[in-house]
Design a protein around this motif. Structure first.
Motif, PDB file in Angstrom:
ATOM      1  N   GLN A   1       0.799  -1.097  -0.044  1.00 34.11           N
ATOM      2  CA  GLN A   1       0.202   0.033   0.226  1.00 34.11           C
ATOM      3  C   GLN A   1       0.850   1.155   0.193  1.00 34.11           C
ATOM      4  O   GLN A   1       0.349   2.012  -0.738  1.00 34.11           O
ATOM      5  CB  GLN A   1      -0.971   0.098   1.271  1.00 34.11           C
ATOM      6  N   GLY A   2       1.985   1.101   0.933  1.00 35.75           N
ATOM      7  CA  GLY A   2       2.845   2.234   0.914  1.00 35.75           C
ATOM      8  C   GLY A   2       3.395   2.653  -0.634  1.00 35.75           C
ATOM      9  O   GLY A   2       3.615   3.863  -0.984  1.00 35.75           O
ATOM     10  N   ALA A   3       3.957   1.542  -1.230  1.00 40.76           N
ATOM     11  CA  ALA A   3       4.473   1.934  -2.714  1.00 40.76           C
ATOM     12  C   ALA A   3       3.560   2.276  -3.682  1.00 40.76           C
ATOM     13  O   ALA A   3       3.988   2.990  -4.278  1.00 40.76           O
ATOM     14  CB  ALA A   3       4.851   0.241  -2.994  1.00 40.76           C
ATOM     15  N   GLN A   4       2.154   1.681  -3.476  1.00 37.98           N
ATOM     16  CA  GLN A   4       1.135   2.522  -4.257  1.00 37.98           C
ATOM     17  C   GLN A   4       1.061   3.936  -4.112  1.00 37.98           C
ATOM     18  O   GLN A   4       0.918   4.644  -4.954  1.00 37.98           O
ATOM     19  CB  GLN A   4      -0.118   1.664  -4.175  1.00 37.98           C
ATOM     20  N   ILE A   5       0.923   4.405  -2.794  1.00 38.37           N
ATOM     21  CA  ILE A   5       0.653   5.326  -2.252  1.00 38.37           C
ATOM     22  C   ILE A   5       1.979   6.475  -3.038  1.00 38.37           C
ATOM     23  O   ILE A   5       1.663   7.664  -3.654  1.00 38.37           O
ATOM     24  CB  ILE A   5       0.572   5.781  -0.826  1.00 38.37           C
ATOM     25  N   GLY A   6       3.016   5.784  -2.702  1.00 39.78           N
ATOM     26  CA  GLY A   6       4.189   6.673  -3.473  1.00 39.78           C
ATOM     27  C   GLY A   6       4.168   6.974  -4.731  1.00 39.78           C
ATOM     28  O   GLY A   6       4.430   8.042  -5.146  1.00 39.78           O
ATOM     29  N   GLN A   7       3.728   5.942  -5.684  1.00 42.20           N
ATOM     30  CA  GLN A   7       3.644   6.023  -6.934  1.00 42.20           C
ATOM     31  C   GLN A   7       2.671   7.070  -7.292  1.00 42.20           C
ATOM     32  O   GLN A   7       2.916   7.861  -8.366  1.00 42.20           O
ATOM     33  CB  GLN A   7       3.267   4.803  -7.465  1.00 42.20           C
ATOM     34  N   ASP A   8       1.461   6.883  -6.690  1.00 36.54           N
ATOM     35  CA  ASP A   8       0.201   7.827  -6.971  1.00 36.54           C
ATOM     36  C   ASP A   8       0.659   9.188  -6.772  1.00 36.54           C
ATOM     37  O   ASP A   8       0.348   9.970  -7.612  1.00 36.54           O
ATOM     38  CB  ASP A   8      -0.830   7.143  -6.346  1.00 36.54           C
ATOM     39  N   VAL A   9       0.936   9.309  -5.691  1.00 35.82           N
ATOM     40  CA  VAL A   9       1.535  10.829  -5.123  1.00 35.82           C
ATOM     41  C   VAL A   9       2.542  11.390  -5.990  1.00 35.82           C
ATOM     42  O   VAL A   9       2.623  12.492  -6.525  1.00 35.82           O
ATOM     43  CB  VAL A   9       1.649  11.041  -3.536  1.00 35.82           C
ATOM     44  N   GLY A  10       3.555  10.354  -5.972  1.00 31.12           N
ATOM     45  CA  GLY A  10       4.763  11.023  -7.201  1.00 31.12           C
ATOM     46  C   GLY A  10       4.179  11.394  -8.512  1.00 31.12           C
ATOM     47  O   GLY A  10       4.778  12.369  -8.761  1.00 31.12           O
ATOM     48  N   ARG A  11       3.326  10.628  -9.065  1.00 32.88           N
ATOM     49  CA  ARG A  11       2.882  10.712 -10.345  1.00 32.88           C
ATOM     50  C   ARG A  11       2.151  12.074 -10.355  1.00 32.88           C
ATOM     51  O   ARG A  11       2.408  12.978 -11.237  1.00 32.88           O
ATOM     52  CB  ARG A  11       2.016   9.660 -10.920  1.00 32.88           C
ATOM     53  N   LYS A  12       1.296  12.511  -9.485  1.00 28.51           N
ATOM     54  CA  LYS A  12       0.759  13.354  -9.312  1.00 28.51           C
ATOM     55  C   LYS A  12       1.442  14.803  -9.110  1.00 28.51           C
ATOM     56  O   LYS A  12       1.339  16.037  -9.778  1.00 28.51           O
ATOM     57  CB  LYS A  12      -0.520  13.657  -8.264  1.00 28.51           C
ATOM     58  N   ALA A  13       2.545  14.497  -8.291  1.00 27.40           N
ATOM     59  CA  ALA A  13       3.349  15.843  -7.983  1.00 27.40           C
ATOM     60  C   ALA A  13       4.246  16.133  -9.263  1.00 27.40           C
ATOM     61  O   ALA A  13       4.480  17.218  -9.744  1.00 27.40           O
ATOM     62  CB  ALA A  13       4.478  15.346  -6.912  1.00 27.40           C
ATOM     63  N   ALA A  14       4.520  14.858  -9.779  1.00 29.32           N
ATOM     64  CA  ALA A  14       5.332  15.222 -11.076  1.00 29.32           C
ATOM     65  C   ALA A  14       4.432  15.919 -12.489  1.00 29.32           C
ATOM     66  O   ALA A  14       4.694  16.828 -12.970  1.00 29.32           O
ATOM     67  CB  ALA A  14       5.845  13.869 -11.901  1.00 29.32           C
ATOM     68  N   ASP A  15       3.322  15.708 -12.430  1.00 31.15           N
ATOM     69  CA  ASP A  15       2.565  16.234 -13.525  1.00 31.15           C
ATOM     70  C   ASP A  15       2.239  17.758 -12.900  1.00 31.15           C
ATOM     71  O   ASP A  15       2.261  18.612 -13.720  1.00 31.15           O
ATOM     72  CB  ASP A  15       0.882  15.528 -13.404  1.00 31.15           C
ATOM     73  N   GLU A  16       2.203  17.848 -11.555  1.00 25.70           N
ATOM     74  CA  GLU A  16       1.851  19.420 -11.098  1.00 25.70           C
ATOM     75  C   GLU A  16       3.194  20.086 -11.539  1.00 25.70           C
ATOM     76  O   GLU A  16       3.319  21.298 -12.012  1.00 25.70           O
ATOM     77  CB  GLU A  16       1.516  19.367  -9.677  1.00 25.70           C
ATOM     78  N   LEU A  17       4.323  19.533 -11.222  1.00 23.05           N
ATOM     79  CA  LEU A  17       5.610  20.457 -11.478  1.00 23.05           C
ATOM     80  C   LEU A  17       5.891  20.570 -12.805  1.00 23.05           C
ATOM     81  O   LEU A  17       6.233  21.442 -13.222  1.00 23.05           O
ATOM     82  CB  LEU A  17       6.618  19.513 -10.644  1.00 23.05           C
ATOM     83  N   LYS A  18       5.684  19.601 -13.454  1.00 22.96           N
ATOM     84  CA  LYS A  18       5.870  19.821 -15.128  1.00 22.96           C
ATOM     85  C   LYS A  18       4.801  20.983 -15.539  1.00 22.96           C
ATOM     86  O   LYS A  18       5.468  21.744 -16.353  1.00 22.96           O
ATOM     87  CB  LYS A  18       5.409  18.531 -15.817  1.00 22.96           C
ATOM     88  N   GLN A  19       3.718  20.859 -15.142  1.00 21.39           N
ATOM     89  CA  GLN A  19       2.578  22.086 -15.586  1.00 21.39           C
ATOM     90  C   GLN A  19       3.354  23.363 -15.154  1.00 21.39           C
ATOM     91  O   GLN A  19       3.425  24.397 -15.779  1.00 21.39           O
ATOM     92  CB  GLN A  19       1.471  21.757 -15.220  1.00 21.39           C
ATOM     93  N   ARG A  20       3.571  23.295 -14.007  1.00 17.63           N
ATOM     94  CA  ARG A  20       4.199  24.884 -13.483  1.00 17.63           C
ATOM     95  C   ARG A  20       5.347  25.208 -13.806  1.00 17.63           C
ATOM     96  O   ARG A  20       5.683  26.383 -14.308  1.00 17.63           O
ATOM     97  CB  ARG A  20       4.206  24.780 -11.998  1.00 17.63           C
ATOM     98  N   LEU A  21       6.226  24.336 -14.204  1.00 14.20           N
ATOM     99  CA  LEU A  21       7.702  24.562 -14.810  1.00 14.20           C
ATOM    100  C   LEU A  21       7.397  25.027 -16.377  1.00 14.20           C
ATOM    101  O   LEU A  21       8.007  25.954 -16.850  1.00 14.20           O
ATOM    102  CB  LEU A  21       8.754  23.606 -14.749  1.00 14.20           C
ATOM    103  N   THR A  22       6.464  24.338 -16.945  1.00  8.31           N
ATOM    104  CA  THR A  22       6.116  24.612 -18.388  1.00  8.31           C
ATOM    105  C   THR A  22       5.674  25.957 -18.535  1.00  8.31           C
ATOM    106  O   THR A  22       6.076  26.850 -19.462  1.00  8.31           O
ATOM    107  CB  THR A  22       5.107  23.739 -19.030  1.00  8.31           C
TER     108      THR A  22
END
Length: 162
Positions: free
Chosen positions: A131-152
């Motif tokens: 469950q922890g690994a899944q949470i890490g993947q999900d939150v990490g993916r959302k963070a990467a999307d948000e960071l990419k959008q803001r950096l763009t």
């Protein structure tokens, strides 16, 4: 002054390096082995044998039923061959624990895992880890999307075409 500092630094490095290479005391190894048992690490290593035998099977059996029958019959006998390797894994992990924790800490950790809460933690750990690994993947993916959008957006505001 700098010579004295170098001498002290050299002595510290020597002492730290020597301490990490020391063989654990028999008392530390005994406490560490008890921790290995309490955490059921030996059971996890023991559980690797069937998977290991299963992975070896195709290469040895080669889709030949007569060999497969004999292979299956011999797996119970061959388990004795695994025992020294199992003992080596246990001893080496106990040494890692003994070199990482004090005897007092080892006993405290072992005491925790010997109590109902510790046993429950061990029982639930695989699911919690998953469950922890899944949470890490999900939150990490959302963070990467948000960071990419803001950096763009920020790079576009600087005049870059993306």
């Amino acid at each position: 002054m700098s010579r004295r500092l170098l001498t002290v630094a050299g002595m510290v490095l020597f002492l730290v390096g020597g301490a990490s290479a020391q063989t654990p005391s028999p008392e530390a190894m005994d406490a560490a082995r008890k921790l290995v048992v309490a955490t059921k690490l030996a059971d996890q290593y023991r559980a690797q044998l069937p998977a290991l035998l299963l992975s070896l099977k195709p290469g040895l059996v080669q889709d030949r039923p007569e060999i497969e029958r004999d292979y299956d019959a011999m797996t119970a006998m061959i388990a004795d061959v695994y025992t020294p390797f199992l003992n080596t894994m246990i001893d080496q992990m106990a040494a890692v624990y003994a070199n990482t924790f004090t005897v007092v800490e080892l006993r405290q950790i072992e005491a925790f895992y010997s109590q109902p809460a510790g046993r429950k933690f061990l029982e639930k750990w695989p699911a919690l880890s998953q469950q922890g690994a899944q949470i890490g993947q999900d939150v990490g993916r959302k963070a990467a999307d948000e960071l990419k959008q803001r950096l763009t957006e920020a790079l576009r505001q600087k005049g870059h075409k993306l």
